[in-house]
Design a protein around this motif. Structure first.
Motif, PDB file in Angstrom:
ATOM      1  N   THR A  46       0.834  -1.204   0.000  1.00 23.73           N
ATOM      2  CA  THR A  46       0.000   0.000   0.000  1.00 23.73           C
ATOM      3  C   THR A  46       0.869   1.255   0.000  1.00 23.73           C
ATOM      4  OG1 THR A  46      -1.549  -1.270   1.355  1.00 23.73           O
ATOM      5  CG2 THR A  46      -1.926   1.115   1.219  1.00 23.73           C
ATOM      6  N   ASN A  52      -2.519   7.507  -4.217  1.00 25.37           N
ATOM      7  CA  ASN A  52      -3.211   6.716  -3.200  1.00 25.37           C
ATOM      8  C   ASN A  52      -3.329   5.279  -3.721  1.00 25.37           C
ATOM      9  OD1 ASN A  52      -4.880   5.616  -1.372  1.00 25.37           O
ATOM     10  ND2 ASN A  52      -6.600   7.002  -1.722  1.00 25.37           N
ATOM     11  N   HIS A  54      -2.992   1.044  -3.867  1.00 25.71           N
ATOM     12  CA  HIS A  54      -3.187  -0.177  -3.093  1.00 25.71           C
ATOM     13  C   HIS A  54      -2.103  -1.192  -3.424  1.00 25.71           C
ATOM     14  CE1 HIS A  54      -7.682   0.214  -1.839  1.00 25.71           C
ATOM     15  NE2 HIS A  54      -6.926   1.217  -1.422  1.00 25.71           N
ATOM     16  N   GLU A  56      -2.239  -4.363  -4.309  1.00 28.38           N
ATOM     17  CA  GLU A  56      -2.484  -5.159  -5.522  1.00 28.38           C
ATOM     18  C   GLU A  56      -2.279  -4.303  -6.768  1.00 28.38           C
ATOM     19  OE1 GLU A  56      -4.363  -4.551  -2.854  1.00 28.38           O
ATOM     20  OE2 GLU A  56      -5.888  -6.089  -2.591  1.00 28.38           O
ATOM     21  N   ARG A  97     -13.773   1.629  -3.194  1.00 23.28           N
ATOM     22  CA  ARG A  97     -12.796   2.462  -2.485  1.00 23.28           C
ATOM     23  C   ARG A  97     -13.425   3.812  -2.177  1.00 23.28           C
ATOM     24  NH1 ARG A  97      -6.970   1.990  -5.429  1.00 23.28           N
ATOM     25  NH2 ARG A  97      -6.592   3.678  -3.936  1.00 23.28           N
ATOM     26  N   SER A  99     -12.135   6.510  -1.864  1.00 22.95           N
ATOM     27  CA  SER A  99     -11.522   7.585  -2.668  1.00 22.95           C
ATOM     28  C   SER A  99     -12.141   7.660  -4.056  1.00 22.95           C
ATOM     29  CB  SER A  99     -10.024   7.308  -2.846  1.00 22.95           C
ATOM     30  OG  SER A  99      -9.879   6.150  -3.670  1.00 22.95           O
ATOM     31  N   GLU A 125     -11.814  -8.130   4.323  1.00 22.37           N
ATOM     32  CA  GLU A 125     -11.735  -6.728   4.681  1.00 22.37           C
ATOM     33  C   GLU A 125     -12.661  -6.425   5.857  1.00 22.37           C
ATOM     34  OE1 GLU A 125     -12.422  -3.885   1.576  1.00 22.37           O
ATOM     35  OE2 GLU A 125     -12.290  -2.191   2.965  1.00 22.37           O
TER      36      GLU A 125
HETATM   37  N1  HJL Z   1      -6.964  -4.994  -0.275  1.00 23.47           N
HETATM   38  C1  HJL Z   1      -6.583  -3.749   0.044  1.00 23.47           C
HETATM   39  N2  HJL Z   1      -5.333  -3.333  -0.293  1.00 23.47           N
HETATM   40  C2  HJL Z   1      -4.879  -2.101   0.073  1.00 23.47           C
HETATM   41  O1  HJL Z   1      -3.721  -1.749  -0.241  1.00 23.47           O
HETATM   42  C3  HJL Z   1      -5.755  -1.216   0.809  1.00 23.47           C
HETATM   43  N3  HJL Z   1      -5.308   0.027   1.224  1.00 23.47           N
HETATM   44  C4  HJL Z   1      -7.064  -1.675   1.093  1.00 23.47           C
HETATM   45  N4  HJL Z   1      -7.945  -0.841   1.715  1.00 23.47           N
HETATM   46  C5  HJL Z   1      -9.389  -1.046   1.524  1.00 23.47           C
HETATM   47  C6  HJL Z   1     -10.193   0.143   2.046  1.00 23.47           C
HETATM   48  O2  HJL Z   1     -11.556  -0.113   1.753  1.00 23.47           O
HETATM   49  C7  HJL Z   1      -9.797   1.480   1.349  1.00 23.47           C
HETATM   50  O3  HJL Z   1      -8.485   1.793   1.656  1.00 23.47           O
HETATM   51  C8  HJL Z   1     -10.741   2.586   1.845  1.00 23.47           C
HETATM   52  O4  HJL Z   1     -12.011   2.374   1.255  1.00 23.47           O
HETATM   53  C9  HJL Z   1     -10.232   3.972   1.449  1.00 23.47           C
HETATM   54  O5  HJL Z   1     -10.161   4.072   0.039  1.00 23.47           O
HETATM   55  P1  HJL Z   1      -8.741   4.480  -0.615  1.00 23.47           P
HETATM   56  O6  HJL Z   1      -7.749   3.418  -0.181  1.00 23.47           O
HETATM   57  O7  HJL Z   1      -8.408   5.833  -0.060  1.00 23.47           O
HETATM   58  O8  HJL Z   1      -8.971   4.464  -2.098  1.00 23.47           O
HETATM   59  N5  HJL Z   1      -7.459  -2.935   0.723  1.00 23.47           N
END
Ligand code: HJL
Ligand code: ZN
Length: 166
Positions: A46, A52, A54, A56, A97, A99, A125
Motif C-alpha cells: 500500500t 493513493n 493499493h 495489488e 474504495r 476515494s 476486509e
Molecule cells: N486490499 C486492500 N489493499 C490495500 O492496499 C488497501 N489500502 C485496502 N484498503 C481497503 C479500504 O476499503 C480502502 O483503503 C478505503 O475504502 C479507502 O479508500 P482508498 O484506499 O483511499 O482508495 N485494501
C-alpha cells in the motif's frame, strides 16, 4: 502445497510492514506468482507507488512498468502474464474504495480469469471503511478461485491497522 501459500502470505505481510501507516486505509502486501513455476512475478504494498495506491494495484503497475507498457490497462497486462497466475494478498482485494479510485477487484477482472486463476487472501476486509466487500462473489462469478489461507489473521490485522486511532 498448502505450506507454500502461507510462505507467500508471510512474504506479502513483510511487504505490508513497509507501508506508511494512515488512518484512512489498511497496510496491505501483495505478491503475484507464476503458479506453474513458483516464480514471483511482482510484489506491491500500500502506497508503494506515488498516489493513493493499493498493494495489488502496485503489483500490477510495477509489472506494467517492467514491460514498459504505457498503462497498466488489464488487457496489456494479460498479454505479458503466463496463464496460471496466483495473487497472494494479505487482505482481500477491495471491491469499493472511498476515494473513488478503481477497485482492485476490477483491476483483476480486467486482466481476466484466463491469467489470474486464483486469489489467496489472509483476511477479509474489516467493515471499517466499506461495510461489505463484494469481491469474493465477483471473482468467483468470473471463474477465479478465491482461497482464504488461515493462520495469519492477527498479525495481518495488526499491521493493516497500525495507522488507525487506538
Ligand atoms: N486490499 C486492500 N489493499 C490495500 O492496499 C488497501 N489500502 C485496502 N484498503 C481497503 C479500504 O476499503 C480502502 O483503503 C478505503 O475504502 C479507502 O479508500 P482508498 O484506499 O483511499 O482508495 N485494501
Ligand atoms: Zn484495492
Amino acid at each position: 502445497p498448502a505450506g507454500d501459500h502461507e510462505a507467500y502470505l508471510r512474504h506479502a505481510l513483510s511487504l505490508a510492514q513497509k507501508s506508511p501507516p494512515k488512518p484512512s486505509n489498511y497496510r496491505v502486501g501483495a505478491v503475484l506468482v507464476n503458479a506453474a513455476t513458483n516464480e514471483v512475478l511482482s510484489t506491491g504494498y500500500t502506497l508503494e507507488l506515488p498516489g493513493n495506491t493499493h498493494a495489488e494495484q502496485c503489483c500490477f503497475e510495477k509489472l506494467a512498468q517492467q514491460h514498459s507498457l504505457d498503462s497498466d490497462a488489464g488487457v496489456d497486462l494479460a498479454d505479458v502474464l503466463p496463464d496460471d497466475v496466483a495473487l497472494y494478498t494479505t487482505m482481500e482485494p477491495c471491491s469499493f474504495r472511498l476515494s473513488g479510485n478503481l477497485p482492485c477487484v476490477d483491476r483483476i477482472l480486467k486482466i481476466g480469469a484466463a491469467k489470474i486463476r486464483t486469489v489467496y487472501v489472509g483476511v477479509y476486509e474489516p467493515e471499517k471503511f466499506v461495510s461489505e466487500n463484494s469481491g469474493r462473489q465477483k471473482l468467483q462469478d468470473a471463474g477465479i478461485k478465491y482461497v482464504h489461507v488461515p493462520g495469519l489473521e492477527k498479525d495481518i490485522l495488526e499491521v493493516a491497522t497500525a495507522g488507525h486511532e487506538k
